[in-house]
Design a protein around this motif. Structure first.
Motif, PDB file in Angstrom:
ATOM      1  N   LEU A  79       0.835  -1.195   0.000  1.00  0.00           N
ATOM      2  CA  LEU A  79       0.000   0.000   0.000  1.00  0.00           C
ATOM      3  C   LEU A  79       0.873   1.249   0.000  1.00  0.00           C
ATOM      4  O   LEU A  79       2.005   1.237   0.487  1.00  0.00           O
ATOM      5  CB  LEU A  79      -0.921   0.017   1.220  1.00  0.00           C
ATOM      6  N   ASP A  80       0.326   2.327  -0.539  1.00  0.00           N
ATOM      7  CA  ASP A  80       1.036   3.606  -0.570  1.00  0.00           C
ATOM      8  C   ASP A  80       1.400   4.014   0.858  1.00  0.00           C
ATOM      9  O   ASP A  80       0.513   4.093   1.727  1.00  0.00           O
ATOM     10  CB  ASP A  80       0.133   4.660  -1.214  1.00  0.00           C
ATOM     11  N   PRO A  81       2.668   4.277   1.145  1.00  0.00           N
ATOM     12  CA  PRO A  81       3.075   4.570   2.524  1.00  0.00           C
ATOM     13  C   PRO A  81       2.497   5.850   3.104  1.00  0.00           C
ATOM     14  O   PRO A  81       2.575   6.054   4.315  1.00  0.00           O
ATOM     15  CB  PRO A  81       4.607   4.639   2.432  1.00  0.00           C
ATOM     16  N   VAL A  82       1.925   6.734   2.278  1.00  0.00           N
ATOM     17  CA  VAL A  82       1.331   7.953   2.825  1.00  0.00           C
ATOM     18  C   VAL A  82      -0.151   7.766   3.122  1.00  0.00           C
ATOM     19  O   VAL A  82      -0.805   8.688   3.624  1.00  0.00           O
ATOM     20  CB  VAL A  82       1.546   9.162   1.881  1.00  0.00           C
TER      21      VAL A  82
ATOM     22  N   GLY B  12      -8.560  18.615  10.110  1.00  0.00           N
ATOM     23  CA  GLY B  12      -8.989  17.324  10.620  1.00  0.00           C
ATOM     24  C   GLY B  12      -7.923  16.275  10.392  1.00  0.00           C
ATOM     25  O   GLY B  12      -6.822  16.568   9.928  1.00  0.00           O
ATOM     26  N   TRP B  13      -8.220  15.036  10.701  1.00  0.00           N
ATOM     27  CA  TRP B  13      -7.247  13.964  10.569  1.00  0.00           C
ATOM     28  C   TRP B  13      -7.981  12.673  10.225  1.00  0.00           C
ATOM     29  O   TRP B  13      -9.194  12.552  10.390  1.00  0.00           O
ATOM     30  CB  TRP B  13      -6.474  13.797  11.876  1.00  0.00           C
ATOM     31  N   ALA B  14      -7.213  11.725   9.751  1.00  0.00           N
ATOM     32  CA  ALA B  14      -7.751  10.387   9.512  1.00  0.00           C
ATOM     33  C   ALA B  14      -7.332   9.483  10.663  1.00  0.00           C
ATOM     34  O   ALA B  14      -6.190   9.515  11.103  1.00  0.00           O
ATOM     35  CB  ALA B  14      -7.221   9.824   8.194  1.00  0.00           C
TER      36      ALA B  14
ATOM     37  N   GLU C 288      -7.384 -14.814  13.340  1.00  0.00           N
ATOM     38  CA  GLU C 288      -8.259 -13.799  12.776  1.00  0.00           C
ATOM     39  C   GLU C 288      -7.745 -12.417  13.141  1.00  0.00           C
ATOM     40  O   GLU C 288      -6.902 -12.254  14.022  1.00  0.00           O
ATOM     41  CB  GLU C 288      -9.701 -13.972  13.247  1.00  0.00           C
ATOM     42  N   GLY C 289      -8.256 -11.425  12.439  1.00  0.00           N
ATOM     43  CA  GLY C 289      -7.824 -10.063  12.690  1.00  0.00           C
ATOM     44  C   GLY C 289      -8.573  -9.085  11.812  1.00  0.00           C
ATOM     45  O   GLY C 289      -9.632  -9.404  11.258  1.00  0.00           O
ATOM     46  N   THR C 290      -8.001  -7.901  11.680  1.00  0.00           N
ATOM     47  CA  THR C 290      -8.686  -6.840  10.947  1.00  0.00           C
ATOM     48  C   THR C 290      -7.706  -6.056  10.092  1.00  0.00           C
ATOM     49  O   THR C 290      -6.522  -5.942  10.422  1.00  0.00           O
ATOM     50  CB  THR C 290      -9.405  -5.882  11.927  1.00  0.00           C
ATOM     51  N   VAL C 291      -8.232  -5.521   8.992  1.00  0.00           N
ATOM     52  CA  VAL C 291      -7.496  -4.595   8.142  1.00  0.00           C
ATOM     53  C   VAL C 291      -8.279  -3.296   8.111  1.00  0.00           C
ATOM     54  O   VAL C 291      -9.497  -3.295   7.922  1.00  0.00           O
ATOM     55  CB  VAL C 291      -7.328  -5.137   6.708  1.00  0.00           C
ATOM     56  N   ARG C 292      -7.583  -2.183   8.294  1.00  0.00           N
ATOM     57  CA  ARG C 292      -8.222  -0.864   8.237  1.00  0.00           C
ATOM     58  C   ARG C 292      -7.512  -0.028   7.173  1.00  0.00           C
ATOM     59  O   ARG C 292      -6.284   0.082   7.173  1.00  0.00           O
ATOM     60  CB  ARG C 292      -8.144  -0.158   9.596  1.00  0.00           C
ATOM     61  N   THR C 293      -8.280   0.558   6.286  1.00  0.00           N
ATOM     62  CA  THR C 293      -7.749   1.422   5.235  1.00  0.00           C
ATOM     63  C   THR C 293      -8.655   2.639   5.099  1.00  0.00           C
ATOM     64  O   THR C 293      -9.821   2.606   5.482  1.00  0.00           O
ATOM     65  CB  THR C 293      -7.699   0.688   3.879  1.00  0.00           C
ATOM     66  N   THR C 294      -8.114   3.716   4.534  1.00  0.00           N
ATOM     67  CA  THR C 294      -8.931   4.914   4.295  1.00  0.00           C
ATOM     68  C   THR C 294      -9.195   5.159   2.815  1.00  0.00           C
ATOM     69  O   THR C 294     -10.091   5.932   2.476  1.00  0.00           O
ATOM     70  CB  THR C 294      -8.255   6.168   4.880  1.00  0.00           C
ATOM     71  N   GLU C 295      -8.425   4.524   1.942  1.00  0.00           N
ATOM     72  CA  GLU C 295      -8.593   4.732   0.502  1.00  0.00           C
ATOM     73  C   GLU C 295      -9.332   3.552  -0.111  1.00  0.00           C
ATOM     74  O   GLU C 295      -9.038   2.391   0.183  1.00  0.00           O
ATOM     75  CB  GLU C 295      -7.227   4.899  -0.178  1.00  0.00           C
ATOM     76  N   ARG C 296     -10.275   3.836  -0.995  1.00  0.00           N
ATOM     77  CA  ARG C 296     -11.099   2.780  -1.579  1.00  0.00           C
ATOM     78  C   ARG C 296     -10.259   1.734  -2.311  1.00  0.00           C
ATOM     79  O   ARG C 296     -10.488   0.530  -2.179  1.00  0.00           O
ATOM     80  CB  ARG C 296     -12.129   3.387  -2.528  1.00  0.00           C
ATOM     81  N   ALA C 297      -9.294   2.169  -3.103  1.00  0.00           N
ATOM     82  CA  ALA C 297      -8.474   1.218  -3.859  1.00  0.00           C
ATOM     83  C   ALA C 297      -7.651   0.347  -2.920  1.00  0.00           C
ATOM     84  O   ALA C 297      -7.467  -0.853  -3.163  1.00  0.00           O
ATOM     85  CB  ALA C 297      -7.568   1.964  -4.835  1.00  0.00           C
ATOM     86  N   ASP C 298      -7.164   0.933  -1.821  1.00  0.00           N
ATOM     87  CA  ASP C 298      -6.334   0.181  -0.882  1.00  0.00           C
ATOM     88  C   ASP C 298      -7.112  -0.974  -0.260  1.00  0.00           C
ATOM     89  O   ASP C 298      -6.536  -2.014   0.092  1.00  0.00           O
ATOM     90  CB  ASP C 298      -5.818   1.092   0.226  1.00  0.00           C
TER      91      ASP C 298
END
Length: 402
Positions: free
Chosen positions: A225-228, A322-324, A254-264
Motif C-alpha cells: 500500500l502507498d506509505p502515505v 482534521g485527521w484520519a 483472525e484479525g482486521t485490516v483498516r484502510t482509508t482509501e477505496r483502492a487500498d
C-alpha cells in the motif's frame, strides 16, 4: 430563548442522556426521550418502522432539496469511572464514545431549524441513529444501514454529521477525503496432519505455518500500500492445539485490516489472500481464508469540506485541520448514498474513548449545533441553485463481500 438559555437547556438534555446510556439495539428510553423533546417543539417524526432511533423532519415553507443531519445514540458496555455528578445510572454501561454529545448536537440543530423553517426552501431530515457501535451481521446490520433500509432517506441529496473529539473545545475539525478506517475482518483456518511433537516429520506443523503467515501478513501494509495512506493490519486472535506434546491438525487466526482509501481496501484483501495461500503451500498445509467487508471509510466530499470551512468562519467558529484515524464509523454508509461532510467537534482532553474515564466537555455542543444549523441552511440554498451529479449508489445491506 437566548443562546445562553438555549445552551443551558441542551446541557440539561445532555446530562440526562449521559446518566441513561443504553446499548446498541436497545435504546428504547433514549428514543422515547428524544421523541418527547422533538414533539414539544412541534417537530414531525417520520414513521420508519425502526425499533429504536428515529428520523425527524423539518419542512421548509417552500419546496426544495432534501438534506439530512445525523447524531448517533447508543452507549457502550463499560462501567463508568469519571466521577462526574451526572455519571451513568445504568450499571455496566456508559456513553464511552460521546454519542450523548452527538445526539444533543443533532437535537439542538433540529430545534433551531424548526424555529426558522419559514425561511427554508427544502427539507431537513434529522437522524437519531441507533446501533453505531453494534457488532454488525447480515441479520442485524449496523445502525446506519438499518436506517437507510427503511427508505426514509432515499430522497436525501447531502448528509452532514458531527462527532466529539479530543481538541480545543468548540473548534470544528475538517478533513476532505478518507477520515475513518474501512472495517474489514479476516478469519484463517490452517489445516494439516497432526502428529506427536517428537516426530514432526510424520505430520504437518500448522503452528509454524500460522506463525509464518502472521509475519508475512505484516508486509501487506508496508510493501503493498502507498506509505502515505493510513492503513493497518492486525492479527488479534490465534488458537492451536490443546496439549504440550502434540502438533495439532488445525490452527485458527483472525484479525482486521483498516484502510482509508477505496483502492487500498481491495488491494489489501487480494494481497493478504495470496500471502496466506502461498505461505501455507510453502509449509505443506492448507489454508482457508474468509474475508468480511464491514463499513467503508468515511469519505468527505471536497466541495462540502470547503463549504464547511467557509460556514464555520462565517458563523464565528474556529476551524482546525482534521485527521484520519482507523477506527470504524458507519456514517460512511450515508456518504455511499450521497456526498456530504462528517466533522469532529473539539471536546477538550477527553481521555481515551471506549474507556471508563472518557469525559468530553459538553460546552462544545453549542458549537456543533451552530455548525450543523448553518451548513444545513447553506446546503438547502446551494442545492436549490444546482442539481448534484455525483451521488453514489447505496450499499443496501451490510457489506460482506465486494
Amino acid at each position: 430563548m437566548s443562546e445562553s438559555a438555549f445552551e443551558q437547556s441542551l446541557l440539561e438534555h445532555y446530562r440526562w442522556f449521559h446518566r441513561h446510556p443504553e446499548p446498541s439495539y436497545e435504546e428504547h428510553t433514549t428514543t422515547a426521550r428524544i421523541r418527547r423533546i422533538l414533539e414539544s417543539h412541534g417537530i414531525e417524526i417520520l414513521n420508519t418502522g425502526l425499533k429504536t432511533g428515529l428520523v425527524a423532519v423539518i419542512r421548509g415553507a417552500q419546496p426544495g432539496p432534501v438534506i439530512a443531519l445525523r447524531g448517533d445514540i447508543d452507549g457502550l458496555p463499560i462501567t463508568e469511572n469519571t466521577g462526574l455528578p451526572y455519571a451513568s445510572e445504568h450499571a455496566g454501561y456508559m456513553h464511552g464514545c460521546g454519542h450523548d454529545f452527538n445526539l444533543t448536537v443533532a437535537l439542538g440543530a433540529a430545534i433551531e431549524l424548526q424555529a426558522v423553517r419559514n425561511t427554508l426552501a427544502g427539507t431537513v431530515k434529522v437522524i437519531f441513529q441507533p446501533a453505531e457501535e453494534g457488532r454488525a451481521t447480515e441479520e442485524r446490520p449496523t445502525g446506519a444501514v438499518q436506517v437507510l433500509n427503511t427508505g426514509a432517506l432515499d430522497d436525501v441529496q447531502a448528509f452532514f454529521g458531527t462527532h466529539d473529539a479530543p481538541g480545543e473545545v468548540g473548534a470544528i475539525y475538517i478533513k476532505e477525503g478518507g477520515t475513518s478506517g474501512a472495517v474489514d475482518k479476516f478469519a484463517i483456518t490452517v489445516t494439516g496432519h497432526g502428529t506427536h511433537a517428537a516426530e514432526p516429520t510424520k505430520g504437518d506443523d500448522v503452528i509454524v505455518a500460522a506463525a509464518a503467515i502472521v509475519q508475512s501478513l505484516q508486509t501487506v501494509v508496508s510493501r503493498s500500500l502507498d506509505p502515505v495512506h493510513p492503513a493497518v493490519l492486525s492479527v488479534t486472535h490465534i488458537e492451536a492445539g490443546n496439549t504440550w506434546n502434540v502438533l495439532p491438525s488445525t490452527a485458527f487466526l483472525e484479525g482486521t485490516v483498516r484502510t482509508t482509501e477505496r483502492a487500498d481496501r481491495q488491494i489489501a484483501k487480494d494481497r493478504a489472500v495470496r500471502i496466506v495461500e502461498n505461505t501455507a503451500a510453502a509449509y505443506g498445509v492448507n489454508a482457508d481464508v474468509q474475508w468480511f467487508f464491514g463499513s467503508p471509510s468515511v469519505d468527505n466530499d471536497p466541495h462540502w469540506a470547503a463549504v464547511g470551512r467557509e460556514i464555520a468562519a462565517e458563523t464565528g467558529l474556529e476551524t482546525r485541520p482534521g485527521w484520519a484515524d482507523l477506527g470504524g464509523e458507519d456514517f460512511s454508509y450515508y456518504l455511499d448514498r450521497a456526498p456530504g461532510l462528517f466533522v469532529r467537534i473539539g471536546a477538550g482532553d477527553t481521555n481515551a474513548p471506549h474507556g471508563p474515564t472518557f469525559a468530553p466537555d459538553p460546552h462544545g455542543i453549542i458549537s456543533g449545533v451552530r455548525f450543523l444549523t448553518a451548513i444545513a441552511q447553506h446546503a438547502l440554498a446551494e442545492l436549490n441553485e444546482t442539481t448534484p451529479t455525483h451521488s453514489r449508489p447505496i450499499c443496501r445491506t451490510i457489506c460482506t463481500s465486494n
